[in-house]
Each structure stands twice: as C-alpha cells, then as structure tokens.
Design an enzyme around this catalytic site. Structure first.
Site, PDB file in Angstrom:
ATOM      1  N   LYS A 129       0.841  -1.198   0.000  1.00  0.00           N
ATOM      2  CA  LYS A 129       0.000   0.000   0.000  1.00  0.00           C
ATOM      3  C   LYS A 129       0.885   1.261   0.000  1.00  0.00           C
ATOM      4  O   LYS A 129       2.094   1.166  -0.122  1.00  0.00           O
ATOM      5  CB  LYS A 129      -0.963  -0.042   1.185  1.00  0.00           C
ATOM      6  CG  LYS A 129      -1.763  -1.367   1.282  1.00  0.00           C
ATOM      7  CD  LYS A 129      -2.945  -1.462   0.329  1.00  0.00           C
ATOM      8  CE  LYS A 129      -3.482  -2.857   0.131  1.00  0.00           C
ATOM      9  NZ  LYS A 129      -4.384  -3.374   1.124  1.00  0.00           N
TER      10      LYS A 129
HETATM   11  C1  LIG Z   1      -5.355  -4.466   1.540  1.00  0.00           C
HETATM   12  C2  LIG Z   1      -6.836  -4.284   1.599  1.00  0.00           C
HETATM   13  C3  LIG Z   1      -7.611  -4.644   2.706  1.00  0.00           C
HETATM   14  C4  LIG Z   1      -7.049  -5.383   3.876  1.00  0.00           C
HETATM   15  O1  LIG Z   1      -5.968  -4.750   4.418  1.00  0.00           O
HETATM   16  P1  LIG Z   1      -5.081  -5.500   5.525  1.00  0.00           P
HETATM   17  O2  LIG Z   1      -4.331  -4.381   6.146  1.00  0.00           O
HETATM   18  O3  LIG Z   1      -4.217  -6.447   4.769  1.00  0.00           O
HETATM   19  O4  LIG Z   1      -6.016  -6.184   6.461  1.00  0.00           O
HETATM   20  C5  LIG Z   1      -8.954  -4.331   2.703  1.00  0.00           C
HETATM   21  N1  LIG Z   1      -9.535  -3.736   1.649  1.00  0.00           N
HETATM   22  C6  LIG Z   1      -8.829  -3.401   0.554  1.00  0.00           C
HETATM   23  C7  LIG Z   1      -9.513  -2.714  -0.567  1.00  0.00           C
HETATM   24  C8  LIG Z   1      -7.466  -3.689   0.487  1.00  0.00           C
HETATM   25  O5  LIG Z   1      -6.773  -3.404  -0.624  1.00  0.00           O
END
Ligand SMILES: *Cc1c(COP(=O)(O)O)cnc(C)c1O
Length: 381
Positions: A188
C-alpha cells in the site's frame, strides 16, 4: 522479477524501528499515539485508531456502528475479500453494489437503484462500504446524500488511498462518512508491515473502536459500570479483540508518514510516464474523476486476451497482478447464493484487468522493460 508493488524503506525508517527495540515499550507505549496524531494531521479527522490491519479496522468500525444479526452490509465486488468478510464477522447479511465502468469504484446510480428496491422490500442496509479502488475516491458526495436519505452508515475502505484527496479535502476526513479505514500492508502507499487504522470525527465511535481493539477492557472511569477499587482496576464492558498495533509498527508508520506526500507525488510521476508510454498501445486506462486526486496505489489497465498477456508478462519477469477477482464469484460467496452474472460491470472489468508495477522505487529502466514486454505481449496476439 519486477513486483507490482513494493515498500520504500529508508535509513530513518530502520533507525525508528531499532530505537523502539532499545526502548522500554514494544507495545502499548508512546509510538502508537504518535502515529495516530500523524494520521489525524494527514487526514484532518478528529480521531484516529491504529490497529494491526485494515481488516481489523473494518471489523471494529462495523462493531462501533452496532452491526449485528438481522442487519445488512453492502460493499462492491471489485475489492479485496476483507471488505465483505467483516459483515459476516458481525453476523450481518452481505450484498454487493456494482461499480462504475470507467472509474471502477462504487456506481452511485447502481447504489440508488438498489436502495429503491431495498426500501420497497424493507431490506435497506445498515452499512455501506465504498472502496477507493486503486487510490481514487468513490463519489462520496453522492453516496453521502443517499446515506442521509436512506439512513445508512458509511465506512470508506480507503486501504488504497492514504494521501489521496476528494474535492480538495484529504481522504479520511470523513466529510461524507462515519468512519474511514486505511491499510499499511507493504504494497500500500505507506507501510507498517501489517497495520491499519480507522479515522472518525465522532468521539463516541472512536471510543468504541478503542474498546473493541483491546478486549473490550477499559481503565477509563467514565466508561465503567462500577467504581474503581484502586490503581489496578479495569473493567471489561464489551466483547473485544486484541487488534493492537505494536510500537515497532507504529514507529515505522510515523517515519513513513513524513514521506507521504513524496510517495504520492512519485506515484503520479510513474503513472504519468505510463500514460505517455502506453498512449499508442491497445490498452484501456481508468478514467480519473476530476473530483479526485488519486493516491495511485495501482495502475490497472484493461486488455483483450488478458490471460495470455498476463502469462507473457510474467514470463518476461514482470510481476503483474490482477485486482480484483469479484468477491461474489469466490467459492465461499457462491455457496452463499451469489453467481457469475450478478454484477456484470465488475465481472467485465475483471476479465480484462491487469495491474502494472507501480511503486516509488520503480526506475525508468524498469518501467521501460514493463512497457516493452507489454507491447510485445499485445503484438503477439
Ligand atoms: C489491503 C486491503 C484490505 C485489507 O488490508 P489489511 O491491512 O491487509 O487487512 C482491505 N480492503 C482493501 C480494498 C485492500 O486493498
């Protein structure tokens, strides 16, 4: 292999983490509140609650909004499975709203139509979760207006979108939502290895989320049912979880947040270069809404003959990926009554989608390799 996403870790980041290791607190110390302050600064929200993942943040957000059996939660199919799973964690029923064919985020017209039907059958949702896919905000003003009219609550899944803005205000300021959630997974925009957070302007929601991230246990006298019996005293007043973020993660987050604007600016540079280099290729790029300044988590394109183009790119050492297999088509969700064909826009998008590598450390030489391999794969048709 050039990956599709990669963290950017500086010497300062490393020093911040090793400082924590030498300090008194590995958990429940000063770094988590510092990280939360940096998230409030970046988003303009009144409260930020840091947790161990965005999935946990979505879960405590749903709990804070009292989602339970007999309630309904709606999200989009074009998302990671977690956006839908959290509804089931709370015992609610989950349904989906199709996406806009050009921006790939929740389509407000599809939402309005579904709400009209749901009102007629007495099955309105309690919570709607739009997802800011690829870093671009959903049309929050339209969704917020529908929330007002049909009295549902809104949680923004902004896992892709820290550093983005919508109508010149930072995503996460909750101008059109109750709660906004971010992810700090390494692919991210900003990372804490694993981690997430929920922002809100409502002090009661913030307090409930803090309670649910730590066992439902409180030392805050105003939240207790009884009277403190001494310095050791705490009360469990709800059923919560251990969703706490560690000090190591938070210190990494504080250090990363100092470069948030730099990360987003660099992603825009890379994406603009793709825009130029892909101009003559047979690919469809997402439309950027004029209301939204994207954080550009992803660079999704659509191509004909996707499976072969994908395989050719992987064979050429390009770590492309696909975002997302529509959630409702997963075996788990098909067992719950969903079928291929239920959300045709998300399905049509999925069948042609490929995410190209996009991250701050992607060099021009890497990018030229990606474009050359893509051009060759498209020619091989
Ligand atoms: C990455 C992601 C999540 C989950 O995030 P985590 O931190 O891995 O639990 C939820 N929704 C979206 C759209 C994501 O890209």
């Amino acid at each position: 292999m050039i990956p599709y996403g990669r963290q950017d870790i500086s010497d300062d980041d490393i020093a911040a983490v090793t400082d924590v290791l030498k300090s008194d607190f590995l958990t429940q110390g000063p770094a988590v509140p510092r990280f939360e302050a940096s998230l409030r600064d970046a988003t303009g929200a009144a409260h930020a609650v840091a947790v161990n993942s965005a999935t946990s943040a979505l879960h405590i957000a749903c709990m804070a909004l009292d989602l339970g059996p007999g309630d309904r939660l709606w999200t989009v199919p074009n998302t990671f499975v977690a956006s839908a799973n959290v509804g089931l964690y709370c015992g609610a029923e989950v349904d989906f709203v199709d996406i806009d064919p050009e921006t790939y985020v929740m389509c407000p017209d599809a939402l309005a139509a579904k709400l009209e039907q749901a009102e007629a059958s007495g099955r309105l949702p309690k919570i709607v979760i739009p997802v800011h896919f690829a870093g671009q905000s959903a049309d929050m003003a339209a969704i917020g207006a529908l929330a007002h009219r049909y009295r549902f609550r809104v949680i923004e899944d902004a896992s892709h979108a820290i550093g983005a803005s919508y109508r010149d205000r930072p995503v996460g300021d909750c101008a059109h939502s109750d709660i906004c959630v971010f992810s700090f997974h390494p692919v991210k925009i900003v990372t804490t290895a694993e981690g997430g957070c929920a922002t809100t302007n409502d002090p009661v929601l913030a307090q409930r989320m803090e309670l649910h991230r730590s066992h439902g246990v409180t030392r805050e006298p105003s939240l207790m049912e009884g009277v403190s019996e001494g310095g050791w005293y705490y009360e469990q007043v709800a059923l919560g979880y251990n969703y706490r973020m560690t000090e190591l993660q938070a210190a990494l987050g504080v250090s990363q947040m100092t470069r948030l604007q730099e990360f987003v600016a660099r992603r825009h540079e890379v994406a603009q270069r793709y825009d130029r280099l892909l101009g003559n290729l047979a690919v469809t790029r997402p439309r950027q809404s004029p209301d939204s300044h994207s954080a550009l988590h992803l660079y999704p394109i659509q191509v004909e003959d996707r499976a072969r183009v994908f395989a050719d790119l992987r064979a050429a050492g390009i770590g492309v990926n696909v975002h997302y297999i529509p959630v409702h088509t997963q075996p788990f969700w098909r067992k719950r009554g969903f079928r291929w064909g239920d959300f045709p826009v998300a399905e049509g998008y999925y069948r042609r989608a490929i995410s190209l590598p996009l991250y701050p450390g992607l060099t021009e030489a890497d990018q030229d390799r990606v474009v050359a391999a893509l051009s060759e794969a498209l020619d091989g048709r």
